[in-house]
Motif scaffolding. Structure first.
Motif, PDB file in Angstrom:
ATOM      1  N   THR A 206       0.833  -1.195   0.000  1.00 12.12           N
ATOM      2  CA  THR A 206       0.000   0.000   0.000  1.00 12.12           C
ATOM      3  C   THR A 206       0.875   1.256   0.000  1.00 12.12           C
ATOM      4  O   THR A 206       1.981   1.258   0.535  1.00 12.12           O
ATOM      5  CB  THR A 206      -0.910  -0.018   1.242  1.00 12.12           C
ATOM      6  OG1 THR A 206      -1.765  -1.156   1.154  1.00 12.12           O
ATOM      7  CG2 THR A 206      -1.761   1.238   1.345  1.00 12.12           C
ATOM      8  N   VAL A 207       0.361   2.323  -0.627  1.00  8.48           N
ATOM      9  CA  VAL A 207       1.000   3.642  -0.598  1.00  8.48           C
ATOM     10  C   VAL A 207       0.019   4.604   0.078  1.00  8.48           C
ATOM     11  O   VAL A 207      -1.128   4.719  -0.345  1.00  8.48           O
ATOM     12  CB  VAL A 207       1.341   4.146  -2.011  1.00  8.48           C
ATOM     13  CG1 VAL A 207       2.071   5.492  -1.933  1.00  8.48           C
ATOM     14  CG2 VAL A 207       2.200   3.126  -2.756  1.00  8.48           C
ATOM     15  N   VAL A 208       0.473   5.258   1.153  1.00  6.10           N
ATOM     16  CA  VAL A 208      -0.367   6.165   1.934  1.00  6.10           C
ATOM     17  C   VAL A 208       0.031   7.604   1.655  1.00  6.10           C
ATOM     18  O   VAL A 208       1.226   7.932   1.623  1.00  6.10           O
ATOM     19  CB  VAL A 208      -0.240   5.851   3.443  1.00  6.10           C
ATOM     20  CG1 VAL A 208      -0.697   7.033   4.300  1.00  6.10           C
ATOM     21  CG2 VAL A 208      -1.049   4.612   3.793  1.00  6.10           C
ATOM     22  N   PHE A 209      -0.965   8.472   1.469  1.00 11.39           N
ATOM     23  CA  PHE A 209      -0.740   9.904   1.273  1.00 11.39           C
ATOM     24  C   PHE A 209      -1.476  10.674   2.366  1.00 11.39           C
ATOM     25  O   PHE A 209      -2.642  10.380   2.668  1.00 11.39           O
ATOM     26  CB  PHE A 209      -1.255  10.355  -0.098  1.00 11.39           C
ATOM     27  CG  PHE A 209      -0.445   9.848  -1.251  1.00 11.39           C
ATOM     28  CD1 PHE A 209       0.577  10.618  -1.792  1.00 11.39           C
ATOM     29  CD2 PHE A 209      -0.686   8.593  -1.796  1.00 11.39           C
ATOM     30  CE1 PHE A 209       1.333  10.139  -2.858  1.00 11.39           C
ATOM     31  CE2 PHE A 209       0.068   8.118  -2.856  1.00 11.39           C
ATOM     32  CZ  PHE A 209       1.077   8.893  -3.383  1.00 11.39           C
ATOM     33  N   LEU A 210      -0.792  11.660   2.933  1.00  7.36           N
ATOM     34  CA  LEU A 210      -1.393  12.554   3.924  1.00  7.36           C
ATOM     35  C   LEU A 210      -1.219  13.996   3.453  1.00  7.36           C
ATOM     36  O   LEU A 210      -0.086  14.461   3.239  1.00  7.36           O
ATOM     37  CB  LEU A 210      -0.723  12.370   5.287  1.00  7.36           C
ATOM     38  CG  LEU A 210      -1.058  13.419   6.356  1.00  7.36           C
ATOM     39  CD1 LEU A 210      -2.543  13.384   6.716  1.00  7.36           C
ATOM     40  CD2 LEU A 210      -0.198  13.204   7.609  1.00  7.36           C
ATOM     41  N   ASP A 211      -2.343  14.703   3.283  1.00  8.32           N
ATOM     42  CA  ASP A 211      -2.308  16.109   2.876  1.00  8.32           C
ATOM     43  C   ASP A 211      -3.613  16.750   3.346  1.00  8.32           C
ATOM     44  O   ASP A 211      -4.673  16.124   3.249  1.00  8.32           O
ATOM     45  CB  ASP A 211      -2.169  16.226   1.352  1.00  8.32           C
ATOM     46  CG  ASP A 211      -1.715  17.599   0.904  1.00  8.32           C
ATOM     47  OD1 ASP A 211      -2.433  18.585   1.196  1.00  8.32           O
ATOM     48  OD2 ASP A 211      -0.650  17.695   0.270  1.00  8.32           O
TER      49      ASP A 211
ATOM     50  N   PHE B  21       3.942  12.322   3.056  1.00  3.89           N
ATOM     51  CA  PHE B  21       3.300  13.314   3.922  1.00  3.89           C
ATOM     52  C   PHE B  21       3.614  14.725   3.423  1.00  3.89           C
ATOM     53  O   PHE B  21       4.762  15.025   3.088  1.00  3.89           O
ATOM     54  CB  PHE B  21       3.822  13.192   5.358  1.00  3.89           C
ATOM     55  CG  PHE B  21       3.248  12.048   6.152  1.00  3.89           C
ATOM     56  CD1 PHE B  21       2.597  10.996   5.535  1.00  3.89           C
ATOM     57  CD2 PHE B  21       3.370  12.027   7.530  1.00  3.89           C
ATOM     58  CE1 PHE B  21       2.081   9.936   6.261  1.00  3.89           C
ATOM     59  CE2 PHE B  21       2.862  10.987   8.278  1.00  3.89           C
ATOM     60  CZ  PHE B  21       2.210   9.938   7.653  1.00  3.89           C
ATOM     61  N   ASP B  22       2.591  15.570   3.417  1.00  2.00           N
ATOM     62  CA  ASP B  22       2.804  16.990   3.145  1.00  2.00           C
ATOM     63  C   ASP B  22       3.428  17.631   4.382  1.00  2.00           C
ATOM     64  O   ASP B  22       3.061  17.312   5.519  1.00  2.00           O
ATOM     65  CB  ASP B  22       1.468  17.655   2.811  1.00  2.00           C
ATOM     66  CG  ASP B  22       1.632  19.115   2.440  1.00  2.00           C
ATOM     67  OD1 ASP B  22       2.665  19.465   1.837  1.00  2.00           O
ATOM     68  OD2 ASP B  22       0.723  19.914   2.766  1.00  2.00           O
ATOM     69  N   TYR B  23       4.358  18.556   4.171  1.00  2.00           N
ATOM     70  CA  TYR B  23       5.003  19.203   5.321  1.00  2.00           C
ATOM     71  C   TYR B  23       4.096  20.256   5.954  1.00  2.00           C
ATOM     72  O   TYR B  23       3.912  20.288   7.174  1.00  2.00           O
ATOM     73  CB  TYR B  23       6.330  19.855   4.913  1.00  2.00           C
ATOM     74  CG  TYR B  23       6.994  20.561   6.081  1.00  2.00           C
ATOM     75  CD1 TYR B  23       7.654  19.827   7.055  1.00  2.00           C
ATOM     76  CD2 TYR B  23       6.933  21.945   6.200  1.00  2.00           C
ATOM     77  CE1 TYR B  23       8.243  20.455   8.144  1.00  2.00           C
ATOM     78  CE2 TYR B  23       7.523  22.585   7.287  1.00  2.00           C
ATOM     79  CZ  TYR B  23       8.172  21.837   8.256  1.00  2.00           C
ATOM     80  OH  TYR B  23       8.741  22.458   9.331  1.00  2.00           O
ATOM     81  N   SER B  24       3.508  21.119   5.151  1.00  3.05           N
ATOM     82  CA  SER B  24       2.752  22.268   5.671  1.00  3.05           C
ATOM     83  C   SER B  24       1.298  21.896   5.927  1.00  3.05           C
ATOM     84  O   SER B  24       0.479  21.884   5.004  1.00  3.05           O
ATOM     85  CB  SER B  24       2.825  23.444   4.697  1.00  3.05           C
ATOM     86  OG  SER B  24       4.146  23.913   4.582  1.00  3.05           O
TER      87      SER B  24
END
Length: 325
Positions: A11-16, A98-101
């Motif tokens: 799986t590939v997880v994205f957080l934004d 993960f997005d930084y901001s």
């Protein structure tokens, strides 16, 4: 990079915190990826923090296969049984982005919460955050950082994640390296051999494992079809021909083996209790020195996992990239 002794999808997880950006990702990311999309850091962190026990259980299952092999049980039927039984192995997250901001918690702080999580980490940054990302990368806190203002960001992101998905997992490699002799391990680490093997595996399979007894790579495609890439050296052809002669292979075929034109599936057949006739398939060389020979043998469907448990079917049963939260 050496040839991955063990590889499978994950799986590939994205957080934004930007729902529009996540919706765009859902549309452009490769359809063969299993993707989870998160808006809220705590929800994403909680999801990934649940995984380490499952990673441990999966590593233990793999180690048990090798231990059973050491006790005399053939590896190939064991691997096929493992593939058939543990379909949730695909759910384990291999890469998180993960997005930084983010207003509630920045991406680097969120990644810092994943103390025992073993996957690869990517940080997305704005222009003002790049120095933070550089320092994090130099400290080994992240595996990649990507500036959101990068031209063709979607393509760059996909290529970066693809690279991380193809990178060998150190622990899994260690488990399966134990089945290889020092000579076999050295052959697989020859740069030209490793490069051509990796290209072959990427084109043919979504999952594979390299083993030493017999010597080769067992692989499965997205539809659940399994094949065996037998590996031999030119120095071993005479011994292979002698074994083939004992099994009743005709003189012309024996000469093909000695000349390296064909390989016989003798050890593969032995792994299944000598079921069926001896097969000879055309060989091809791997590497610049042309000392490593390979031949592909399809595994009979009677021995392979149920197609309903294939990666393609598993993926079809998962959620349709809905944003979490």
């Amino acid at each position: 990079m050496s040839f991955p002794l063990f590889h499978r999808p994950g799986t590939v997880v994205f957080l934004d915190d930007d729902p529009d950006y996540l919706e765009m990702l859902a549309l452009v990311l490769p359809r063969q990826w299993h993707v989870k999309l998160f808006l809220r850091p705590l929800e994403c962190i909680n999801y990934l923090q649940q995984e380490p026990p499952f990673w441990e259980a999966d590593a233990w299952n793999q180690q048990q296969l090798v231990e059973q092999w050491r006790a005399g049980k053939p590896l190939i039927p064991q691997i096929l049984a493992y593939w058939s039984k543990y379909t949730e192995r695909y759910a384990l997250t291999r890469v998180c982005v993960f997005d930084y901001s983010m207003p509630a918690m920045d991406g680097l702080t969120a990644l810092g919460e994943l103390v025992d999580w073993p996957g690869s980490r990517v940080l997305l940054t704005g222009q003002a955050d790049e120095q933070v990302a550089v320092r994090a990368f130099n400290r080994g806190l992240i595996d990649q950082f990507i500036a959101k203002q990068t031209p063709d960001i979607s393509r760059h992101l996909i290529d970066s994640v693809d690279h991380l998905l193809a990178t060998p997992n150190a622990r899994q490699s260690q488990i399966w390296r134990a089945t290889l002799s020092p000579e076999q391990n050295a052959l697989l680490r020859i740069p030209s051999v490793a490069r051509e093997l990796a290209a072959f595996a990427a084109k043919r399979w979504v999952e594979h494992v390299a083993i030493g007894q017999p010597f080769g790579v067992l692989g499965m495609d997205a539809r659940g079809n399994v094949s065996w890439l037998q590996l031999d050296t030119r120095d071993g052809l005479r011994a292979l021909a002698e074994l083939a002669e004992i099994e009743g292979v005709d003189a012309a075929s024996l000469e093909d083996i000695r000349a390296g034109r064909k390989l016989a599936n003798l050890e593969l057949r032995q792994a299944f209790g000598r079921a069926g006739a001896v097969q000879l398939n055309a060989s091809f060389t791997l590497g610049e020195e042309a000392n490593v020979l390979a031949a592909v043998f399809d595994i009979d469907a009677a021995h392979t996992p149920d197609p309903a448990n294939s990666y393609q079917q598993w993926l079809a049963r998962q959620d349709k990239r809905a944003v979490q939260g």
